[in-house]
Scaffold this motif. Structure first.
Motif, PDB file in Angstrom:
ATOM      1  N   GLU A 125    -115.674  -5.714 -16.995  1.00  0.00           N
ATOM      2  CA  GLU A 125    -116.622  -4.685 -17.442  1.00  0.00           C
ATOM      3  C   GLU A 125    -118.058  -5.066 -17.063  1.00  0.00           C
ATOM      4  OE1 GLU A 125    -113.900  -3.419 -21.276  1.00  0.00           O
ATOM      5  OE2 GLU A 125    -115.808  -4.484 -21.627  1.00  0.00           O
ATOM      6  N   LEU A 126    -118.365  -6.377 -17.231  1.00  0.00           N
ATOM      7  CA  LEU A 126    -119.727  -6.815 -16.915  1.00  0.00           C
ATOM      8  C   LEU A 126    -120.002  -6.721 -15.418  1.00  0.00           C
ATOM      9  CD1 LEU A 126    -120.033  -9.847 -19.333  1.00  0.00           C
ATOM     10  CD2 LEU A 126    -121.368  -7.737 -19.417  1.00  0.00           C
ATOM     11  N   LEU A 127    -119.011  -7.095 -14.613  1.00  0.00           N
ATOM     12  CA  LEU A 127    -119.213  -6.996 -13.167  1.00  0.00           C
ATOM     13  C   LEU A 127    -119.407  -5.531 -12.760  1.00  0.00           C
ATOM     14  CD1 LEU A 127    -116.800  -9.795 -11.964  1.00  0.00           C
ATOM     15  CD2 LEU A 127    -119.229  -9.658 -11.415  1.00  0.00           C
ATOM     16  N   GLU A 128    -118.665  -4.632 -13.394  1.00  0.00           N
ATOM     17  CA  GLU A 128    -118.875  -3.191 -13.153  1.00  0.00           C
ATOM     18  C   GLU A 128    -120.311  -2.821 -13.527  1.00  0.00           C
ATOM     19  OE1 GLU A 128    -116.729  -0.973 -12.016  1.00  0.00           O
ATOM     20  OE2 GLU A 128    -114.748  -1.920 -12.230  1.00  0.00           O
ATOM     21  N   LYS A 129    -120.712  -3.286 -14.695  1.00  0.00           N
ATOM     22  CA  LYS A 129    -122.026  -2.936 -15.247  1.00  0.00           C
ATOM     23  C   LYS A 129    -123.174  -3.368 -14.330  1.00  0.00           C
ATOM     24  CE  LYS A 129    -124.616  -3.869 -19.489  1.00  0.00           C
ATOM     25  NZ  LYS A 129    -124.468  -4.157 -20.916  1.00  0.00           N
ATOM     26  N   VAL A 130    -123.039  -4.534 -13.712  1.00  0.00           N
ATOM     27  CA  VAL A 130    -124.115  -5.004 -12.828  1.00  0.00           C
ATOM     28  C   VAL A 130    -123.924  -4.522 -11.382  1.00  0.00           C
ATOM     29  CG1 VAL A 130    -124.624  -7.037 -14.265  1.00  0.00           C
ATOM     30  CG2 VAL A 130    -123.030  -7.255 -12.329  1.00  0.00           C
ATOM     31  N   GLY A 131    -122.980  -3.612 -11.201  1.00  0.00           N
ATOM     32  CA  GLY A 131    -122.778  -3.011  -9.879  1.00  0.00           C
ATOM     33  C   GLY A 131    -121.976  -3.874  -8.927  1.00  0.00           C
ATOM     34  N   MET A 132    -121.117  -4.741  -9.486  1.00  0.00           N
ATOM     35  CA  MET A 132    -120.351  -5.657  -8.642  1.00  0.00           C
ATOM     36  C   MET A 132    -118.844  -5.474  -8.790  1.00  0.00           C
ATOM     37  SD  MET A 132    -122.329  -7.372  -6.748  1.00  0.00           S
ATOM     38  CE  MET A 132    -121.257  -8.715  -6.270  1.00  0.00           C
ATOM     39  N   GLY A 133    -118.466  -4.306  -9.306  1.00  0.00           N
ATOM     40  CA  GLY A 133    -117.043  -4.021  -9.516  1.00  0.00           C
ATOM     41  C   GLY A 133    -116.227  -4.106  -8.234  1.00  0.00           C
ATOM     42  N   HIS A 134    -116.879  -3.840  -7.099  1.00  0.00           N
ATOM     43  CA  HIS A 134    -116.162  -3.825  -5.816  1.00  0.00           C
ATOM     44  C   HIS A 134    -116.140  -5.195  -5.127  1.00  0.00           C
ATOM     45  CE1 HIS A 134    -120.323  -3.694  -4.974  1.00  0.00           C
ATOM     46  NE2 HIS A 134    -120.225  -3.410  -3.692  1.00  0.00           N
ATOM     47  N   ARG A 135    -116.675  -6.195  -5.803  1.00  0.00           N
ATOM     48  CA  ARG A 135    -116.773  -7.514  -5.163  1.00  0.00           C
ATOM     49  C   ARG A 135    -116.236  -8.638  -6.049  1.00  0.00           C
ATOM     50  NH1 ARG A 135    -117.491  -4.911  -1.250  1.00  0.00           N
ATOM     51  NH2 ARG A 135    -119.282  -4.858   0.158  1.00  0.00           N
ATOM     52  N   MET A 136    -115.355  -8.282  -6.956  1.00  0.00           N
ATOM     53  CA  MET A 136    -114.922  -9.266  -7.961  1.00  0.00           C
ATOM     54  C   MET A 136    -114.198 -10.473  -7.371  1.00  0.00           C
ATOM     55  SD  MET A 136    -113.971  -7.257 -11.410  1.00  0.00           S
ATOM     56  CE  MET A 136    -113.252  -5.711 -10.958  1.00  0.00           C
ATOM     57  N   GLU A 137    -113.498 -10.267  -6.268  1.00  0.00           N
ATOM     58  CA  GLU A 137    -112.711 -11.363  -5.684  1.00  0.00           C
ATOM     59  C   GLU A 137    -113.468 -12.105  -4.579  1.00  0.00           C
ATOM     60  OE1 GLU A 137    -110.107 -12.422  -7.235  1.00  0.00           O
ATOM     61  OE2 GLU A 137    -110.330 -10.714  -8.600  1.00  0.00           O
ATOM     62  N   HIS A 138    -114.725 -11.724  -4.348  1.00  0.00           N
ATOM     63  CA  HIS A 138    -115.517 -12.414  -3.326  1.00  0.00           C
ATOM     64  C   HIS A 138    -116.026 -13.759  -3.833  1.00  0.00           C
ATOM     65  CE1 HIS A 138    -116.535  -9.166  -0.229  1.00  0.00           C
ATOM     66  NE2 HIS A 138    -115.560  -8.687  -0.972  1.00  0.00           N
ATOM     67  N   HIS A 139    -116.129 -14.706  -2.926  1.00  0.00           N
ATOM     68  CA  HIS A 139    -116.769 -15.982  -3.251  1.00  0.00           C
ATOM     69  C   HIS A 139    -118.273 -15.837  -3.005  1.00  0.00           C
ATOM     70  CE1 HIS A 139    -112.591 -17.273  -2.870  1.00  0.00           C
ATOM     71  NE2 HIS A 139    -112.927 -18.311  -3.604  1.00  0.00           N
ATOM     72  N   PRO A 140    -119.098 -16.706  -3.618  1.00  0.00           N
ATOM     73  CA  PRO A 140    -120.544 -16.582  -3.444  1.00  0.00           C
ATOM     74  C   PRO A 140    -120.999 -16.480  -1.984  1.00  0.00           C
ATOM     75  CG  PRO A 140    -120.088 -18.120  -5.200  1.00  0.00           C
ATOM     76  CD  PRO A 140    -118.761 -17.745  -4.614  1.00  0.00           C
TER      77      PRO A 140
END
Ligand SMILES: Nc1ncnc2c1ncn2[C@@H]1O[C@H](COP(=O)(O)OP(=O)(O)OP(=O)(O)O)[C@@H](O)[C@H]1O
Ligand SMILES: [Mg+2]
Length: 222
Positions: A125-140
């Motif tokens: 939910e937090l990753l969605e909230k900060v606009g990162m829902g589409h990148r959850m499995e990416h490494h830094p």
């Protein structure tokens, strides 16, 4: 006064370097209201990071009293302090401080690592909230600077702390990406978080409702 969330009484942080005494923070008294958005500004070496670390219980003062959310940190045992910090403060750093071998999702979960119920749903939910829902499995290293900082902000929020401390969070970003990150902090502030943000950029400092200026470890304004 319970609308004060950060209450510093005459705090100093002195580093002894051989014969030389460095007063990184020199007798600062400061109160910050719950739900406010403050910036701490000042030149390089003025003591901004030191002050932020003292507020965030990452460091203890040489003298003086630090009260956070009504609790006197000086009276706490180390183990209690660790728990208190986890529940009360989220940190965001200039260089993101993400763990390179973990995905965005796993990085967000790090501060909740020892919790019985891993907060996977909340991290999502937090990753969605900060606009990162589409990148959850990416490494830094598979993310842009702005995206890394968004992940770091989600990580700071995982335990839902009332206070978010950010040390030059836009220092490593271009100005447009920096503005987007500041907008994110503003949104969090609107949702009730107390935000304390260190910067030496005037434009960024002026986003806050209160600008605290420090010079040579001392408060200039506030
Ligand atoms: N661990 C340490 N030991 C000795 N001196 C230190 C230590 N940490 C910081 N200082 C000194 O304390 C002063 C304040 O440092 P601080 O990191 O708080 O500055 P700052 O305002 O965050 O600067 P910058 O904008 O460059 O990040 C500086 O003179 C610094 O050299
Ligand atoms: Mg600093």
């Amino acid at each position: 006064m319970n609308d004060v969330i950060v209450d510093l009484k005459e705090i100093s942080k002195i580093y002894q370097m051989g014969p030389v005494e460095i007063r990184a923070v020199d007798n600062i008294g400061l109160q910050i209201k719950k739900g406010s958005f403050c910036s701490i500004a000042g030149a390089s070496g003025a003591g901004k990071s030191t002050l932020l670390h003292l507020i965030g219980c990452l460091d203890s003062p040489t003298s003086g009293e630090v009260k956070i959310n009504g609790h006197n940190l000086g009276e706490m045992k180390d183990a209690d302090l660790t728990k208190f910090r986890k529940e009360n403060v989220g940190f965001v750093f200039q260089f993101f401080n993400l763990i390179p071998t973990l995905t965005a999702m796993e990085n967000v979960l790090v501060p909740a690592m020892f919790d019985k119920d891993q907060k996977v749903k909340r991290a999502e939910e937090l990753l969605e909230k900060v606009g990162m829902g589409h990148r959850m499995e990416h490494h830094p290293n598979e993310l842009s600077g702005g995206e890394r900082q968004r992940v770091a902000i989600a990580r700071a929020l995982i335990n839902d702390p009332p206070i978010i401390l950010a040390d030059e969070p836009t220092g490593n970003l271009d100005s447009e990406t920096g503005s987007e990150i500041i907008e994110l902090f503003k949104a969090l502030n609107t949702q009730g978080k107390t935000i304390i943000l260190v910067t030496h950029e005037k434009d960024i400092a002026n986003f806050a409702n209160r600008v605290i200026i420090i010079k040579d470890g001392r408060l200039q304004d506030g």
